[in-house]
Each structure stands twice: as C-alpha cells, then as structure tokens.
Design a protein around this motif. Structure first.
Motif: not given
Lengths: 147, 558
Positions: A10-21, B79-81, B83-87
C-alpha cells in the motif's frame, strides 16, 4: 506477515501513484500548456498600450460613472459579464458624464453582445471588452480615468 | 420554467455523452477482462513497472475480504501522506505564495473528503493552498479515489457476470483504471480545457493594475486545468477555487460549462453499459441505464419547473438553464462541483439535488453508481419475490438471504449516517457556530451537509464557514463510512454470487422494459419513505413558506 506485506505494498503503491498523478501529470500538462496554448495557460490576459491590464475572464473594479460597471453579487464575486438589460440601464449615466452619443453606446453593446447559448438564450456583454472599446474610441475623454 | 434553452442544452449534452459512453464501454470491457490489445505495447511496460516496485502479483484472484483490505489500506496510506502535505505545506516546495499549513481538524476533514471521492471543502483553495497541496494532495487523491471507485464498480460487476468465478484483483483493477482509463482521458480533457481558457501555470499569483486608474486585481493562475479535468471526470468535484466552477478561471464560458457537465456524466454512464457487456446481455445494462437516466430526467424536469432568474449567486455567462442543469447533474452523478451558489436556487431545485444524493445510483458516481443500482435491483427483486411468492433470482442466480441482508445493510447505511448526525448537530446547537438558526433554512443546510458527505458528493451550502471542529470531524467520519461500508457489503455479495450456480432464468425478466418501470417505482418508494420527514422539515417547508431562494432567509432569520 501477510498484513505487513500488504501494508508495504500500500505504501509503495501510494508513493508511485503520488509521483505519477500528483507531480508528473500536472507538470507535463503545464509544459504542454505553456508551449502550445500560452495565452490561455496564463489567464487570458488583455493587453493595452503593450502591458497587461488583467484577465479577460475576471471582473475589474469599474466605479467611476464613465464606465460600464460589473455586478458585485454573483457566485464567484468576479463575474466578468453583465446582462444586456443591466448594461442598457447604464447608458444614460455614461452619456451624461461623457457626452458620448447614446446611439454609439448602444452600438457598442450590440457589437460585444454574446448569448448564453450560442445564438439564443440570454444576451450579455463582457464589461472589460466594451469599456476598452470606449477607451479606444474616445481616448481624450477617457485619458484622465485610466492607468 | 421549462424553456427551449433548457431542453436544447440537455438534449445536446445527453446525446453526445450517451453515444461516446457507449463506445467507452466497449473499451472498458477490453481493459477489465484481460483482453489482448494493441495498446498493451504502451501500457504493459508501465503497469509491470508499477507492479514490480510495489511487490504486486496482479494475476492473483482475491476474495472479498482481501480485495477490500487491499483497497482500504491503500486509501489509508494515501490519506496519511496527503494529511502531512497539507499540515506542513509551508515547509515544502512549490509554495510561491507562502501559505501556512492547515489546522489538524481541517486537514483531517480535507483528506477524508478527497480520499473518499467527496471533496467537501471547508476552505477557499486559492487563498490557503500551495501549488504542491493542490497537486500532490488533491489532484493525487482525485485520481486515486476515482480509480478506487472504478475498480470496485468493475469488481462487483465481474462477480455478477461470473465468467471468471471471481471478483478479480484489486491492484490490477486500480492500476489499469489509472493507466488505461483515467489518466489518458484526463490528459485529453486538460488540453481541451486549456484551449477553452482554463489556466495551467506554475508561475505564481500576480497583482495586476487594471484599466481604471488605481484599480487592481489578483490573477490566480495555477495548475487549474489539470485539476478541473480530473475533478469532473472522476466525479470528485473539489475545485481549485472556493467558488468552484462558478469562478471564471475554472469555467470560462458556456462551452466549457457544457463540456464539464459532459465530463461528469461520461464514465458513470459507460459503466452502466459495461454491466450489460460483462454479463453478456446488453439488455441487462439497458435496464440499469434506463432506470438511472429516467430518474435523472425526472429530477431535471422537476428542477426546471420553477422560474430561475439570473440574479444573486448566478454567473451571467451560463444563464439560468445551465445553472439548473449543472446542479441536478452534479448531485445525480455525486460529483459535487457547483457553478452557482446553492443559495440562489428555488427550494424545488434543492429538493431534486437531495433526490440525486439520497439515491446515489441515478446514475451515481463512477463505479459506485452502478454498484448502488445493483443494490436497488436486488432489493426490488426480493420485494417482488415476496409479493409473488417465488424465490428471487437475478441473471439466473438464486438470491439468498445473506445477499438480501447485505443489500439492505448497504441501503440502510445511508439514512443512518445522514439522519443521526443531522439530529445530533441540532441537539448540541452546532448550527449556531456556522451562523444558522433552527428553522427550515438552517435545517436544509445542515441536512444537505451530511447528505452530501454521506453520498460522497461534496457540494454544500456551508463552504469555508463549515470549518468548525464539530463539522470537520463529524462529516469526516460520515464521508468514510458512506464510502467504504457499502463497498464492503457489495463486494461480499459479488464474491459470493461469482461462484454460484447459474440456471436459465425463470423469474422476473430483468432485461425487460416493464422491469425498468418496477425498478424506478421501487427506488422512489424506498428513498422517499426513508427520508420524507427530513425533506418536509427542509426544502419542502421552505417551498411552502414561499421562498424563492435562501438568501433573504439567512440574512433576516425566520
């Protein structure tokens, strides 16, 4: 153990989604916008005497009697347009304060008339466009009032 | 008033969207059934890269518990990540305006809001958020929540189709939703929006001297077009500006207005057709489509009845017909963007907005709208089965007691998480803190706030004034409950029917036009019976009191 693995996924997929989107997409779109459609990308700014006098899309503060005035109560607070009937109601004031013929003011509104639906719907005008047209048509009358 | 203008804009947009959605559903079928495609050469390497660095086996079939856990954990991490960006945005890059971080309760509300596809906004984005927050907190969550919704919708449909005896793999659905559907469509939509005048820039806000001597304006140019595309396409609804799509830089003209309405409708409509394609009988998709669009059309007709003037709270360039069309569409598709102040509308228009959000499936948000429609079909089949004394079945599958219980649990989630907090808010006097009184206007606005939160819509009357600890926390909980509990229940049903025996259908012909009528009546009865007393105390009472909008009432009190 399976819980830890899916959390790590979940954490790794979150990070790659954040970079792309959240980074690559908007930055690439900004690049395309700046290169292909720079005028729109930078807020559709209108130029007068070679310098920007603000966006075509944002209502400006026109308060002196010689100009058409925007409305102040709309949803965004910066509605750049007024209905034709509200614009017409301002013609006598502008005529009295500038001496510009009523027929010319009426013609100016007709020239900038738009419709809320292509060619029908409610007619309206963009306040900045029609004021700019008055300034360009009667520079000596308007020179004390502009930047 | 039903005008030629109103009918024309609706016919124009509906016609174009429905035709394009039909073709999109063909493409979606290829994307989600593992079909070979010429596009694989472009997309497969990207997807395999994402699977590899995330440690995903995309071919593994998941049960409903694993599917749900995977999506829930992913949404928590996102949501957690955010949250920290906004704070801590003041310490992060891309903050040329030097805005400070959000308060904890506002940041919490905001990330729960965007990760649940709601986009309720208790702040004005242009004066509080850095470019990084708009991009890496909001745009990011708008993409990922759209992909989550699409994935769940597809998984539920896959279970009912039963072709693969499984609801599939969440990561596979999520990643392909992004790479093959949402990002490419958002790319095209962004280019079109820029060409229509929506800014896309990272150059900072500027103060410009305007034409009249001494006057000036602040030009908020930012990465706006890339946000507007996904906010409408993903039925998110959270705008760059506090005034949302009424603000000219987010929605410059009548053409951009109709284009954005079409964007909201596009994917949810395609998914209704996708249902027919995946179960292998287009008539079944036609049933969901006709029922959803009939209810949406009835709402529109009702909303057009009172005369709506271009007046306070409306933007001149759209006209009143497009403002009404937008408001009904944004609630029917649970998007939640607005192009006029809700207070400007007749209570009858607000009543139809309530209907859209209370039903959630007519046609509803992308993915979840179809899911709610399937829930209504199950409940309807059960009710008809009771009356006719026959075992209920759908698509040749026997509907069992557990399915009905879970479908009813899905249905009941909505009234519980709307009605209880609305009553609590008035019991503790929370309405006073946001400047409202305990009258029909105040009741409408608080009831609307929780309805919008529960249906993951996001339009509201309160806006930045809703930034109180009570409303931030309560709507935050409601948004996540309203998002994830129904997903959990519906995935459980879909997983159990995926492997169930199918026999040639002998019960109700759910592909028939007569079933469409039964379904529509059943949806109206279930919804109205559940929420009637609350609707009476709110918009219906406002109507009976003769209000034409909510401006006068709020100012003078009643």
């Amino acid at each position: 153990m399976r819980g830890v693995r899916s959390l790590s996924t979940a954490v790794r997929l979150t990070l790659i989604s954040l970079v792309i989107c959240g980074l690559v997409f908007p930055i690439v779109m900004t690049g395309i916008g700046e290169v292909a459609l720079p005028w729109q990308s930078n807020g559709s700014q209108v130029y007068f005497d070679g310098k920007s006098i603000g966006s075509d899309l944002i209502a400006q503060n026109f308060s002196v009697p010689v100009f058409f005035h925007p409305r102040n109560d709309s949803a965004s607070g910066v509605d750049p347009d007024i209905t034709m009937s509200y614009a017409m109601s301002q013609i006598p004031r502008i005529h009295n304060s500038t001496g510009i013929p009523i027929s010319f003011l009426y013609g100016a509104l007709q020239k900038y008339k738009q419709y809320t639906l292509f060619f029908f719907g409610t007619p309206y005008v963009n306040v900045l466009n029609v004021n700019l047209y008055l300034v360009e048509s009667y520079p000596s009358i308007y020179s004390p009032y502009i930047q | 008033m039903l005008t030629l203008e109103g009918l024309f804009v609706v016919a124009l947009v509906w016609g174009i969207v429905i035709i394009l959605a039909w073709f999109l559903s063909k493409y979606l079928l290829l994307v989600f059934t593992d079909s070979k495609s010429r596009l694989d050469r472009i997309f497969l390497p990207v997807e395999n890269f994402i699977y590899a660095i995330s440690g995903i086996d995309s071919s593994k079939k998941m049960g409903w518990k694993e599917y749900f856990t995977s999506l829930f954990l992913l949404n928590v991490a996102q949501a957690v990540i955010a949250f920290f960006i906004l704070m801590f945005q003041q310490s992060l890059p891309l903050n040329p305006m030097h805005y400070s971080g959000m308060s904890w309760s506002l940041a919490l509300n905001t990330v729960l809001s965007f990760s649940s596809n709601t986009n309720l906004q208790h702040y004005n984005g242009e004066t509080t958020l850095s470019y990084l927050s708009q991009m890496s907190a909001f745009k990011f969550l708008q993409f990922t929540s759209a992909a989550t919704g699409l994935a769940v919708g597809v998984a539920v449909i896959r279970g009912f189709a039963g072709k693969t005896k499984s609801i599939g793999n969440f990561y596979y659905d999520y990643v392909r939703s992004l790479t093959r559907v949402i990002i490419p469509l958002a790319f095209i939509a962004t280019v079109i929006l820029i060409s229509l005048g929506v800014p896309q820039s990272l150059g900072g806000y500027s103060t410009i001297s305007t034409l009249q001597k001494g006057a000036y304006e602040i030009l908020y140019k930012g990465p706006i077009a890339s946000l507007v595309s996904i906010m409408q396409l993903g039925t998110n609804g959270g705008g760059y500006f506090g005034a949302n799509s009424a603000y000219p830089l987010q929605n410059p003209s009548q053409i951009s207005d109709l284009f954005e309405i079409g964007l909201m409708m596009f994917i949810p409509t395609a998914i209704l057709f996708l249902f027919g394609r995946m179960v292998g009988d287009n008539r079944e998709g036609r049933t969901l489509f006709l029922a959803a669009y009939a209810i949406y059309g009835i709402d529109l007709l009702i909303a057009f009845l009172p005369t709506t003037h271009i007046g306070e709270g409306m933007e001149v360039r759209f006209g009143s017909a497009a403002a009404v069309f937008w408001t009904v569409t944004t609630t029917a598709f649970t998007t939640g963007s607005v192009n006029a102040s809700l207070s400007a509308f007749n209570p009858v228009v607000i009543l139809t907005a309530f209907f859209g959000m209370l039903i959630q499936g007519a046609p509803g948000g992308k993915g979840v709208g179809a899911m709610y429609m399937i829930m209504f079909v199950i409940v309807t089949i059960f009710l008809v089965g009771l009356m006719a004394g026959r075992t209920p079945e759908y698509l040749g599958i026997k509907i069992e007691g557990r399915d009905v219980k879970l479908a009813v649990a899905t249905f009941l989630t909505h009234p519980i998480i709307i009605l209880v907090p609305t009553v609590v808010a008035f019991a503790i006097g929370a309405e006073k803190a946001v400047g409202l009184a305990a009258n029909s206007i105040g009741f409408t606005q608080v009831f609307y706030e929780f309805t919008s939160a529960a249906s993951n819509n996001g339009s509201d009357f309160l806006g930045a004034s809703g930034n109180t600890v009570f409303f931030n926390i309560s709507t935050g909980i409601v948004m996540w409950a309203g998002r994830f509990l129904p997903m959990l229940f519906m995935l459980a049903i879909a997983d159990s029917v995926a492997t169930r025996k199918r026999s040639p259908s002998q019960g109700l012909k759910t592909g028939s036009l007569s079933f469409v009528v039964i379904l529509i009546v059943s949806i109206f009865i279930l919804t109205v019976l559940t929420f009637f007393p609350f609707l009476v105390l709110g918009p219906i009472l406002q109507f009976l009191q003769g209000f034409e909008n909510s401006f006068g009432g709020v100012i003078f009190g009643f």
